[in-house]
Scaffold this active site. Structure first.
Site, PDB file in Angstrom:
ATOM      1  N   PRO A 263       0.840  -1.200   0.000  1.00  0.00           N
ATOM      2  CG  PRO A 263       0.215  -0.815   2.228  1.00  0.00           C
ATOM      3  CD  PRO A 263       0.948  -1.799   1.342  1.00  0.00           C
ATOM      4  CG  HIS A 269      -6.279   2.363   2.098  1.00  0.00           C
ATOM      5  ND1 HIS A 269      -5.045   2.197   2.710  1.00  0.00           N
ATOM      6  CD2 HIS A 269      -6.012   2.538   0.776  1.00  0.00           C
ATOM      7  CE1 HIS A 269      -4.078   2.269   1.808  1.00  0.00           C
ATOM      8  NE2 HIS A 269      -4.639   2.475   0.622  1.00  0.00           N
ATOM      9  CB  VAL A 270     -11.229  -1.401   0.762  1.00  0.00           C
ATOM     10  CG1 VAL A 270     -11.768  -2.170  -0.438  1.00  0.00           C
ATOM     11  CG2 VAL A 270     -10.818  -2.365   1.875  1.00  0.00           C
TER      12      VAL A 270
END
Length: 329
Positions: A263, A269-270
């Protein structure tokens, strides 16, 4: 960590991190506050260009290093998408200059009205050396990371870095961007905040891009996930899709829902993007579909603790150097 400069992610490497607004920002103040829609003063009138870090004719953007009020800064200029709802005004209110005509083919220079000729502008200031390297065009390498590599190389490297999560916490605590939240589940265990990524101008759903930031603060990335996090992941997946359907009339069958590894910032987080929108970072070398993540953890509670994962790193990335030193590249 290595990432396309068009993403609203990283920039967490900078101590002062104009964060938030350093990813498709609107030049807000340091803590990401500032009012959306207000006419800002033209701070770029004082911008002094040093050099072009990179540019893309295909993506129609340019990344410029310079100084703003004697501080190092990066300015990102991007042409905004052409929207269907402005076509009538574009055709009737523009000036055409003929360049070439041959039989049935002709090409023109079209000069649209000022209000239809916007350039999306992101300002990162003060910019650190890491910001400059991030936005500079560089060669990338595909890294193979085993579970052991993560424990012995990646995790120690992450722990030694001073990645600022202040801008993320500002969102979760409603200190910034509260007016941009599309949906929130406030549950401290399985809850999350869903809001637009700054690369999306929110004027058309064809390039929809939302980020779901979880409330839990101790999950850094895919590597931290185990079967105990299934309720969280399933909640984000289900309620996120429902929120997109309600707000933007996009069914789940038209969504790409995924996580990045590595990330760009280490708070889970998506990503929710419209299927068909080829956003940077959605390729197989970096994106992991949330549906696959859930199924993998259902099959093996420790799947991401042990699985060998692949991801790209750019030449100047410190983690790449650590893999080279360990003889893993």
């Amino acid at each position: 960590m290595a990432d396309s400069a068009t993403k609203r992610e990283a920039d967490s490497a900078g101590a002062d991190d104009l964060s938030l607004k350093g990813k498709r920002a609107k030049a807000d103040n340091e803590n990401g506050g500032g009012e959306t829609g207000k006419e800002p003063e033209n701070i770029l009138s004082e911008f002094k260009t040093s050099k072009v870090l990179s540019d893309s004719a295909r993506e129609k953007n340019i990344f410029i290093h310079g100084k703003l009020a004697d501080q190092e800064a990066v300015v990102i200029l991007e042409k905004t998408p052409i929207r269907e709802d402005i076509l009538a005004e574009l055709f009737s209110g523009s000036r055409l200059k003929l360049e070439m005509k041959n039989d049935i083919y002709s090409t023109y220079r079209l000069q649209p009205p000022p209000q239809l000729n916007e350039i999306k502008t992101t300002v990162v200031c003060p910019a650190t050396e890491k910001h400059l390297k991030k936005y500079q065009r560089q060669e990338s390498f595909l890294v193979e990371e085993t579970g052991e590599d993560y424990q012995s190389i990646t995790l120690p490297y992450i722990q030694k870095q001073s990645f600022s999560m202040r801008w993320v916490h500002n969102i979760l605590e409603k200190k910034a961007e509260a007016d941009r939240i599309v949906f929130e589940d406030p549950d401290p265990k399985v809850g999350f905040v869903l809001l637009p990524d700054f690369k999306w101008d929110q004027k058309q759903v064809d390039d929809l891009y939302l980020i779901a930031i979880i409330h839990q603060r101790d999950i850094r990335s895919l590597r931290d996930l185990t079967s105990e996090h299934l309720p969280l992941l399933q909640n984000v997946f289900q309620k996120g899709k429902e929120a997109v359907l309600k707000r933007y009339s996009l069914p789940a069958s038209k969504l790409r829902v995924y996580l990045h590894y590595q990330p760009s910032y280490y708070h889970l987080h998506v990503h929710f993007t419209k299927l068909g929108y080829e956003v940077p970072g959605c390729g197989v070398e970096r994106a992991h579909l949330l549906a696959d993540v859930i199924q993998n953890l259902q099959s093996d509670p420790q799947y991401y603790k042990n699985r060998t994962l692949y991801f790209p790193l750019r030449t100047d990335d410190g983690l790449l150097s650590k893999f080279k030193e360990a003889g893993r590249l």
